[in-house]
Design a protein around this motif. Structure first.
Motif, PDB file in Angstrom:
ATOM      1  N   PHE B 107     -47.697 -28.072  14.998  1.00  0.00           N
ATOM      2  CA  PHE B 107     -47.556 -26.816  14.259  1.00  0.00           C
ATOM      3  C   PHE B 107     -48.805 -25.960  14.402  1.00  0.00           C
ATOM      4  O   PHE B 107     -48.736 -24.738  14.473  1.00  0.00           O
ATOM      5  N   ASP B 108     -49.963 -26.632  14.449  1.00  0.00           N
ATOM      6  CA  ASP B 108     -51.212 -25.900  14.643  1.00  0.00           C
ATOM      7  C   ASP B 108     -51.197 -25.160  15.982  1.00  0.00           C
ATOM      8  O   ASP B 108     -51.630 -24.011  16.078  1.00  0.00           O
ATOM      9  N   ALA B 109     -50.672 -25.802  17.016  1.00  0.00           N
ATOM     10  CA  ALA B 109     -50.623 -25.165  18.336  1.00  0.00           C
ATOM     11  C   ALA B 109     -49.604 -24.020  18.355  1.00  0.00           C
ATOM     12  O   ALA B 109     -49.824 -22.995  19.002  1.00  0.00           O
ATOM     13  N   ILE B 110     -48.493 -24.199  17.614  1.00  0.00           N
ATOM     14  CA  ILE B 110     -47.407 -23.213  17.615  1.00  0.00           C
ATOM     15  C   ILE B 110     -47.862 -21.871  17.012  1.00  0.00           C
ATOM     16  O   ILE B 110     -47.303 -20.825  17.320  1.00  0.00           O
TER      17      ILE B 110
END
Lengths: 291, 290
Positions: B107-110
């Motif tokens: 989610f951090d990358a998204i």
């Protein structure tokens, strides 16, 4: 009651500087739901709509002559714009990180300038510079050079919007690394170019790759700036994002989404590589990172 | 080294400090030339065109009803979207930094997806979702709330493109906020709620303001993701960048130049405000995002 509560606390290690699990999971739930609706759903929609008429229609749309021309043009534009911005990024970060001079902070601010200019304005400035009624446009035209509604204009607009990406990645990284390595190489008899190729470049290679990734994604996906200067001549000056718009406005949504899914795939690959670089080489990319 | 020192003027002022490292002239020269050709001269062309109109002509073109209407649409929708993004962006940054849950790093990358996804692609995807027959549009259509082809659609697109600016500005600051002050606050008898609202949020304020300004600036200038979903009705859902584009299609360069100049002045003012917040934050808290 009190005893079980206390035991539960000890067991779960809820400290006074944290929230209860219930609060935590509620907040996590809200955050993830928001991200799923705002970020993931559009991504899913692109691929869903691309294949809504079947795999055959998907590949037929990508095989269209105009779609092929758009893909080639997008690759060509990125192949010109990205290397130019890499050379600029290397030069700017060398000058800024390795030397102390007056006005340095101001120069760093200037490099970021294109980020605060609307993409449409980034295109407009070249129309004013090279369009009808300008000085340069008719002059170049008399030598047979077309800038607007042709490749040079598209490349210029793309360079404008992707201008800061490599430089702003490398400047903090090279400032962090200081000048010790270069001074050592020079004192051992290396000349300037040898120092750059054998000492500086290996030090910054992952940060450079990171900047190139972001620069390339924006270069291939730029829409507003390119829309203004391209003239949208079908099969000639339409890049992939412009072709997506044309197909969509012609109510050919399936073909538009098919081409869009390629761009979405590029975005996903960029994100995966970028994340992999951050996980693997976090320290070697930048202290600050991000955008 | 001795050569560099002897050539440098020994008075109080010198352009640069001496260094053994070569290539200063080459790299700075190239940097300034490239910057001038690509950025400075084109922007000057815009300024000169604008100045050529004279104050009266400029004012007349800038206060044209349709121009004011488009600026109003752009600014109001960007304000709302930046407000929404500040609330949810702060929450997301908090959850990503403070909590551990499965899939956190993904989610951090998204979060960066809006940076990577071309705006035109985002635009048609959002339109497909929020159109009256789309996944979410169909939920609201029975309530009489149309999202796509109205100003609500513009806000949705601006939320999409602005979210990472808020999250990525707050995240590093939140990681820096020291745990000791929270512990001190807790030992002094503050409830968790008091610690968050009186200790943590105030130290995040500069980052939140910066994130708001960045998301707002991006929203005002955004074009690609909005034009598909907006409906583009003058005075209702026509954004300023679109009006620039329309004026250019009409070969009305004066009209386009005037709107662009107004927008540029406003975004430079915003940039200035962001820099002030950063400087204030560094003085007040000893750190700031940059």
């Amino acid at each position: 009651m009190a005893a079980t509560k206390l035991r539960a606390r000890v067991h779960r290690r809820v400290s006074p500087t944290s929230e209860s699990p219930l609060v935590q999971w509620t907040l996590i739930g809200i955050a993830l739901l928001f991200m799923a609706v705002i970020l993931l759903l559009p991504l899913y929609a692109v691929f869903h709509e691309a294949f809504v008429k079947g795999v055959g229609a998907f590949f037929a749309a990508l095989g269209e002559r105009d779609a092929q021309a758009a893909i080639r043009l997008t690759l060509l534009v990125a192949a010109i714009a990205v290397p130019l911005n890499v050379v600029f990024g290397l030069a700017a970060s060398w000058a800024i990180a390795k030397f102390e001079f007056k006005g340095k902070a101001f120069l760093i601010t200037l490099i970021d300038l294109p980020f605060s200019v609307s993409p449409v304005i980034s295109g407009l400035v070249y129309v004013l510079l090279f369009g009808a009624g300008s000085f340069l446009g008719p002059f170049l035209k008399s030598y047979g050079i077309e800038v607007l509604f042709a490749l040079p204009g598209i490349v210029l607009a793309t360079i404008f919007v992707t201008f800061p990406f490599v430089a702003r990645e490398l400047i903090p990284l090279m400032q962090d690394q200081g000048t010790g390595d270069e001074e050592a190489a020079l004192s051992l008899g290396a000349n300037g170019w040898q120092t750059f190729w054998r000492v500086t470049l290996p030090n910054i290679k992952w940060g450079l790759l990171y900047g190139v990734l972001l620069c390339n994604a924006r270069a291939m996906g730029e829409f507003g700036a390119v829309a203004v200067v391209s003239g949208k001549i079908r099969g000639q000056t339409t890049t992939m994002p412009l072709q997506v718009e044309m197909l969509y406005n012609e109510y050919n949504a399936a073909a538009a989404f098919a081409l869009a899914s390629l761009l979405a795939l590029l975005a996903l690959v960029t994100l995966v590589l970028k994340t992999a670089l951050e996980w693997r080489f976090g320290d070697e990319i930048a202290a600050g990172g991000g955008h | 080294m001795s050569a560099a020192v002897s050539f440098a003027p020994r008075r109080g002022w010198s352009f640069r400090q001496p260094s053994v490292i070569p290539g200063f002239g080459l790299t700075l020269g190239f940097t300034l030339t490239y910057f001038s050709l690509i950025i400075l001269i084109p922007l000057l062309a815009l300024a000169i065109r604008s100045a050529g109109l004279g104050p009266e002509g400029f004012w007349k073109a800038a206060t044209d009803a349709r121009v004011l209407g488009s600026l109003r649409v752009s600014f109001v929708t960007a304000l709302i979207a930046a407000g929404v993004n500040v609330v949810f962006g702060t929450l997301i940054a908090w959850v990503l930094v403070r909590y551990r849950f499965p899939g956190r790093r993904i989610f951090d990358a998204i979060i960066d997806l809006p940076f990577a996804l071309p705006t035109a692609v985002a635009g048609i995807a959002l339109t497909a979702i929020y159109a009256p027959n789309g996944t979410i549009g169909a939920l609201f259509a029975p309530l009489g709330w149309r999202i796509a082809y109205t100003p609500s659609g513009i806000v949705i697109a601006m939320i999409f493109i602005g979210l990472p600016f808020v999250v990525r500005t707050i995240q590093p600051i939140l990681e820096e906020v020291s745990h000791e002050v929270e512990e001190a606050s807790a030992t002094l008898g503050a409830s968790r709620f008091q610690t968050i609202t009186r200790i943590i949020l105030p130290s995040l304020t500069p980052a939140i303001l910066t994130g708001f300004a960045l998301a707002f600036a991006r929203g005002v200038g955004e074009y690609g993701s909005i034009i598909f979903i907006a409906g583009n009705i003058p005075f209702v859902s026509e954004i300023a960048p679109l009006l620039i584009y329309i004026r250019l299609q009409e070969f009305n360069y004066v009209g386009a130049t005037v709107i662009a100049t107004v927008m540029l002045l406003l975004s430079f003012a915003l940039l200035f405000v962001i820099n002030l917040i950063q400087a204030w934050s560094r003085r007040r808290y000893g750190y700031g995002s940059n």
